[in-house]
Design an enzyme around this catalytic site. Structure first.
Site, mmCIF file in Angstrom:
data_model
loop_
_atom_site.group_PDB
_atom_site.id
_atom_site.type_symbol
_atom_site.label_atom_id
_atom_site.label_comp_id
_atom_site.label_asym_id
_atom_site.label_seq_id
_atom_site.Cartn_x
_atom_site.Cartn_y
_atom_site.Cartn_z
ATOM 1 N N ALA A 205 159.824 97.381 32.979
ATOM 2 C CA ALA A 205 159.618 97.266 34.434
ATOM 3 C C ALA A 205 158.214 96.735 34.750
ATOM 4 O O ALA A 205 157.261 97.018 34.019
ATOM 5 C CB ALA A 205 159.822 98.623 35.090
ATOM 6 N N GLY B 134 158.669 91.346 34.694
ATOM 7 C CA GLY B 134 158.004 90.049 34.566
ATOM 8 C C GLY B 134 158.178 89.434 33.194
ATOM 9 O O GLY B 134 158.539 88.258 33.059
ATOM 10 N N CYS C 201 147.441 95.997 28.309
ATOM 11 C CA CYS C 201 146.520 95.372 29.255
ATOM 12 C C CYS C 201 145.227 96.183 29.316
ATOM 13 O O CYS C 201 144.675 96.417 30.383
ATOM 14 C CB CYS C 201 147.147 95.222 30.633
ATOM 15 S SG CYS C 201 147.849 96.746 31.319
#
EC number: 2.1.1.176
Length: 461
Positions: A275, A278, A399
């Site tokens: 989710a 992308g 990230c």
């Protein structure tokens, strides 16, 4: 430290509170303080209000500017707001927007900042609120603000100047050295580039670029990712091209894990932490549904699974995506061994690489969170390892830019799984091709994109 060389532009006071960009910004800042993500709260607010392009730009600048500089703004306001815990959150946010405009923006005259701020205090609050806000603004104008250079401790001074909590500064300096840490800190409060990913499944690239021009979007080619573009003018989410599924909003660095997967048209792919979809939809763009290519996306929550499905529909790839509610740590209980050619683990992480785009993360996450997340990351990798075919590839990405969640996880996984070996990560633009590590780390100062870590593992034959 005020910038007095301001353009004396007229300001209208006839706008209602609901269509005032400063009030919208204050509302978003309060939501973020209460736990909302800045990008989601801002996007929702902009959709709910009818602001001009100029006001959208100001509102966006105020939200991200205040969040990026919050520790500095608090430092400046401290002498004038003696008991901040007694002040309503929206009033503090309003004062922060005023100080941010006065000290860190150069095109808004003092009278406009003061008049707008005081008017909003009166409209939303009461006479006492107006008097308090007026008093603070006049006091800081008359007395001036404390210079950050007066802070004696060098680390505290860095923390306030760049509005990054000290533990993160200490960690960056230890892991990357003073010079690199300084460059990263300097870059974090610069405006985030607005980027999109062209949808491979939506048709010919040139035709998509033409449609972007017709939607009055201006852009440049990304130096980071093959399908990425940087928007230089326009509002992508509001464009017809977005509604038609010709592109999606995605940071350039976030496109790299899928590039590293090297997906083939007939592959069976697992996106273990999918989710909002992308990367799932990016994977799907490389697949040929008629030849059996398929990607399965997992997430823990129903509403996030629904987001994956919605994005798949908009981007015309629903025929090659399955979205399932499942904890990735239980994937080996749900799928047969050696079911997938490729597996992506874009793992839950501290998100420290996103500080430019989601500046509130710096205040919400701690080093202890990083250690807890490492365990979850390894549990996910352990669960999906048996599911990839021999000679198949697992890409692990985060990230964040701290070693506990990146290098340490990668090394621990290979050490505990002798049937896997590192593979050197390669991307379309061949980023950092001279590096000495098999993994690729993108720092926020490298390309003005998000910080990202991408590592590849191959299952031995």
């Amino acid at each position: 430290m005020a910038n007095h060389d301001r353009q004396q532009t007229p300001v209208s006071h006839k706008r209602s509170v609901n269509e005032n960009p400063r009030q919208v910004a204050v509302d978003v800042l309060v939501q973020v303080t209460q736990g909302s993500y800045s990008n989601l709260a801002l996007n929702a607010a902009l959709k709910d209000h009818h602001l001009s392009d100029r006001d959208v730009a100001l509102c966006t600048q105020l939200v991200y500017g205040v969040l990026q500089h919050r520790l500095l703004l608090e430092f400046w306001l401290k002498p004038f707001v003696k008991r901040p815990n007694k002040v309503q959150p929206w009033v503090l946010a309003l004062l922060e927007t005023a100080v941010y405009q006065r000290e860190l923006l150069s095109k808004i005259p003092d009278h406009a900042i003061f008049n707008e701020t005081i008017a909003l205090a009166k409209q939303r609050g009461h006479e006492g609120t107006r008097r308090f806000v007026t008093g603070v603004l006049h006091a800081l104008a008359n007395q001036g603000l404390t210079n950050v250079d007066t802070i004696k401790d060098p680390l505290t001074r860095l923390s306030v100047r760049y509005s990054v909590p000290m533990p993160w500064i200490q960690r960056l300096r230890v892991e990357l050295g003073d010079a690199k840490a300084q460059r990263i800190l300097t870059s974090l409060n610069q405006p985030a580039a607005q980027s999109i990913r062209i949808n491979q499944a939506a048709g010919d690239r040139d035709a998509i670029l033409t449609a972007l021009h017709q939607s009055e979007l201006m852009f440049s080619t990304s130096e980071v990712s093959g399908d990425g573009l940087r928007i230089t003018k326009g509002h992508p989410v509001l464009s017809a091209a977005f509604q038609e599924g010709l592109f999606t909003i995605q940071d350039e660095s976030a496109m790299l894990p899928v590039e590293a997967l090297n997906v083939q048209p007939t592959d069976q792919v697992l996106d273990a932490c999918a989710a909002p979809g992308g990367k799932t939809t990016q994977i799907a763009g490389y697949l040929d549904a008629s030849a059996g290519g398929h990607v399965t996306g997992l997430d823990l929550y129903d509403q996030k699974v629904a987001l994956i499905k919605d994005n798949a529909q908009r981007l015309h790839v629903a025929d090659r995506i399955s979205a399932i509610k499942l904890d990735a740590r239980q994937a080996n209980e749900h799928f047969n061994e050696a079911s997938f050619d490729r597996i992506l683990v874009d793992a839950p992480c501290s998100g420290i690489g996103l500080l430019r785009r989601k500046p509130e993360i710096r205040y919400a996450k701690t080093l202890a969170d990083s250690q807890k997340l490492q365990q979850i990351q390894l549990e996910i990798l352990d669960a999906v390892a048996p599911l990839v075919k021999k000679n198949g590839i697992i890409i692990y990405s985060t990230c964040t830019i701290v070693q506990a969640e990146n290098d340490d996880v990668a090394n621990a996984f290979v050490k505990s799984h002798p049937d896997f070996e590192f593979v050197t990560v390669s991307t379309t633009r061949h980023l950092k091709s001279q590096r000495t590590t098999p993994w690729l780390t993108i720092y926020p100062d490298d390309y003005r994109s998000d910080g990202f870590f991408i590592c590849g593992f191959k299952r031995r034959d």
